[in-house]
Design an enzyme around this catalytic site. Structure first.
Site, PDB file in Angstrom:
ATOM      1  N   LYS A 253       5.434   1.742  -3.131  1.00  8.41           N
ATOM      2  CA  LYS A 253       5.422   3.108  -3.679  1.00  8.41           C
ATOM      3  C   LYS A 253       5.675   3.004  -5.172  1.00  8.41           C
ATOM      4  CE  LYS A 253       4.965   7.286  -2.003  1.00  8.41           C
ATOM      5  NZ  LYS A 253       4.395   7.750  -0.722  1.00  8.41           N
TER       6      LYS A 253
ATOM      7  N   GLY B 221      -2.585   8.258  -4.246  1.00  6.63           N
ATOM      8  CA  GLY B 221      -1.919   9.461  -4.734  1.00  6.63           C
ATOM      9  C   GLY B 221      -0.685   9.812  -3.936  1.00  6.63           C
ATOM     10  N   ASP B 222       0.068  10.757  -4.450  1.00  5.09           N
ATOM     11  CA  ASP B 222       1.206  11.375  -3.778  1.00  5.09           C
ATOM     12  C   ASP B 222       1.447  12.667  -4.570  1.00  5.09           C
ATOM     13  OD1 ASP B 222       3.398  10.473  -1.636  1.00  5.09           O
ATOM     14  OD2 ASP B 222       4.500  11.483  -3.216  1.00  5.09           O
TER      15      ASP B 222
ATOM     16  N   GLN C 205       7.250   3.996   3.855  1.00  7.51           N
ATOM     17  CA  GLN C 205       5.828   3.645   3.800  1.00  7.51           C
ATOM     18  C   GLN C 205       5.552   2.360   4.593  1.00  7.51           C
ATOM     19  OE1 GLN C 205       3.781   5.619   1.337  1.00  7.51           O
ATOM     20  NE2 GLN C 205       2.198   5.003   2.764  1.00  7.51           N
TER      21      GLN C 205
ATOM     22  N   LYS D 283       0.859  -1.180   0.000  1.00  7.95           N
ATOM     23  CA  LYS D 283       0.000   0.000   0.000  1.00  7.95           C
ATOM     24  C   LYS D 283       0.887   1.219   0.000  1.00  7.95           C
ATOM     25  CE  LYS D 283      -3.833   2.256   0.343  1.00  7.95           C
ATOM     26  NZ  LYS D 283      -3.377   2.902  -0.919  1.00  7.95           N
TER      27      LYS D 283
END
Ligand code: GLU
Length: 448
Positions: free
Chosen positions: A126, A165-166, A111, A90
């Site tokens: 990621k 998103g990022d 993460q 994730k």
């Protein structure tokens, strides 16, 4: 230094010398873990550190999309599936020209630890692309997202890997990517992406979650210090989604944000980014084709400092919300000189390791991004839960859960540091608490 930690650090420095951001994270995390490694020889016996810093897999692919002139354009796409010991991979997708393996590996490793801290069952991953959304038309963005998903779809799934998103990827991009995923798979599996729009399975409060979560975490720190947010001056960087949510909650709690920033400079607003109009304008700026923070200065008649960072502005609380490595030694000195007591990282790894140590020694309370910004991914995990149950919680329900999660992240970090005799060290505590859950899951699952 603990022998095992030292050996793994030296090996990593040798093997990953071309990945400076990834090395920076590994050094920060592994040095925090020393007392844990010392107390638990089983981690060395099972090569937990070596296994944890090597991603499960790295996927790299070509993305070809058509620009508005009808010409083909080529970018590089990535997905790093870092660790799945406690749940499906994730983590977000970043579209920015600076994206490369080193950046995505640092983000993926962070993460995994952050997701572990959330208390929810999510592993770490990621991805993204070196595609630059700046100056692209809406149709170009759509075609890029479709081309990106045409390759990515084969690697993701509701129980495998769930992107979100990022930087450079918000609700609009997630919508285009979900549309393409659905078209290819011929199935309505909306739990495969989070950060979706409300009409097709998004969670209420997901856009606000990173910023709101940061303030819920901050409230716990203020409580610990017998202090309050009301009346405090906040120096922020960035002007995107994370800065927006952070500024919105600060205003609600009676604080005042006096700076925001972009790649070309910062804005100083002595009256504060406090009105609804000003706060909403941040969203409007981000969505404009030639997004630029100077637009805020022009619109609300305040000063724009071209080419400068906001860290010389005096405040009580500093919150870097933009991107990695915004604060090095020079900036840390300015922050310490201001006499501020609080430094909350909101962007991922905005501070150099040296600057973190400097700020702590100068007497500031430093809170690390993997704890402070975990509300975003936490609400993503709540979005997954809602999608799998085919229901939607109210904003109040999500907000209450977010509150509980942020409090637990603060408390588990503080108590992990306490347990190892480190005092109120939120940086080390977050690393230890995030690490322990993953390490123990890996021990239980055997060598792989
Ligand atoms: N990109 C965000 C982060 O850094 C959110 C990830 C997610 O929601 O999966 O945590």
């Amino acid at each position: 230094m603990n022998g095992y930690v030292e050996r793994v650090l030296n090996e990593t420095r040798e093997k990953n010398s071309n990945e400076p951001e990834f090395l920076q994270t590994v050094e920060e995390v592994l040095t925090s873990l020393e007392p844990v490694i010392q107390a638990h020889p089983e981690y060395e016996d099972h090569a937990i550190l070596e296994r944890m810093i090597e991603p499960d897999r790295v996927i790299e692919f070509r993305v070809v999309w058509e620009d508005d002139e009808g010409k083909p354009r080529v970018n590089r796409g990535y997905r790093i599936q870092f660790n799945s010991a406690i749940g499906p991979y994730k983590g977000g997708l970043r579209f920015h020209p600076s994206v490369n393996l080193s950046i995505l590996k640092f983000l993926g490793f962070e993460q995994a630890l952050k997701n572990s801290l959330t208390t929810l069952p999510i592993g770490g991953g990621k991805g993204g692309s070196d595609f630059d959304p700046h100056g692209k038309s809406d149709k170009e963005i759509m075609r890029f997202c479709q081309a990106f998903m045409t390759e990515l779809y084969r690697h993701i799934g509701i129980n495998t890997d769930v992107p979100a998103g990022d930087i450079g990827v918000g609700g609009r991009e997630i919508g285009y990517m979900f549309g393409q995923y659905k078209r290819i798979r011929d199935a309505y599996e909306n739990g495969v992406l989070t950060g979706k729009g409300i009409p097709y399975g998004g969670s209420l409060l997901r856009p606000e979650a990173t910023g709101f979560g940061a303030l819920y975490y901050a409230e716990e720190v203020f409580r610990h210090e017998n202090d309050m947010i009301k009346g405090k001056t906040f120096v922020l960087s960035g002007y995107g989604n994370v800065t927006w949510g952070t500024a919105k909650k600060i205003a609600e709690l009676g604080g005042k944000v006096v700076t925001i920033s972009g790649h070309n400079g910062y804005v100083y607003d002595p009256d504060g980014v406090v009105t609804e109009e000003k706060i909403n304008y941040l969203l409007e700026m981000r969505l404009s084709r030639n997004a630029n923070v100077k637009m805020y200065a022009d619109r609300f008649d305040c000063q724009f400092f071209e080419g400068q960072k906001p860290w010389g502005v005096k405040g009580d609380v500093y919150m870097p919300c933009a991107t990695q490595n915004e604060v090095g030694m020079e900036e840390a000195k300015l922050i310490a000189e201001s006499g501020a007591k609080y430094y909350f990282e909101v962007a991922n790894m905005p501070t150099s390791n040296e600057a973190i140590e400097y700020l702590k020694k100068a007497g500031l309370i430093v809170a690390p991004s993997k704890a402070v910004n975990a509300g975003g991914v936490a609400v993503s995990a709540l979005e997954m839960s809602q999608n799998s149950q085919r229901l939607a919680w109210s904003a109040e329900e999500v907000d209450e859960k977010l509150h509980t999660i942020m409090k637990s992240i603060h408390d588990s970090s503080a108590s992990a540091a306490e347990r190892y005799g480190l005092g109120y060290d939120l940086v080390k505590g977050a690393n230890i608490s995030g690490f322990e859950k993953i390490a123990n899951a890996m021990l239980a699952q055997g060598w792989y």
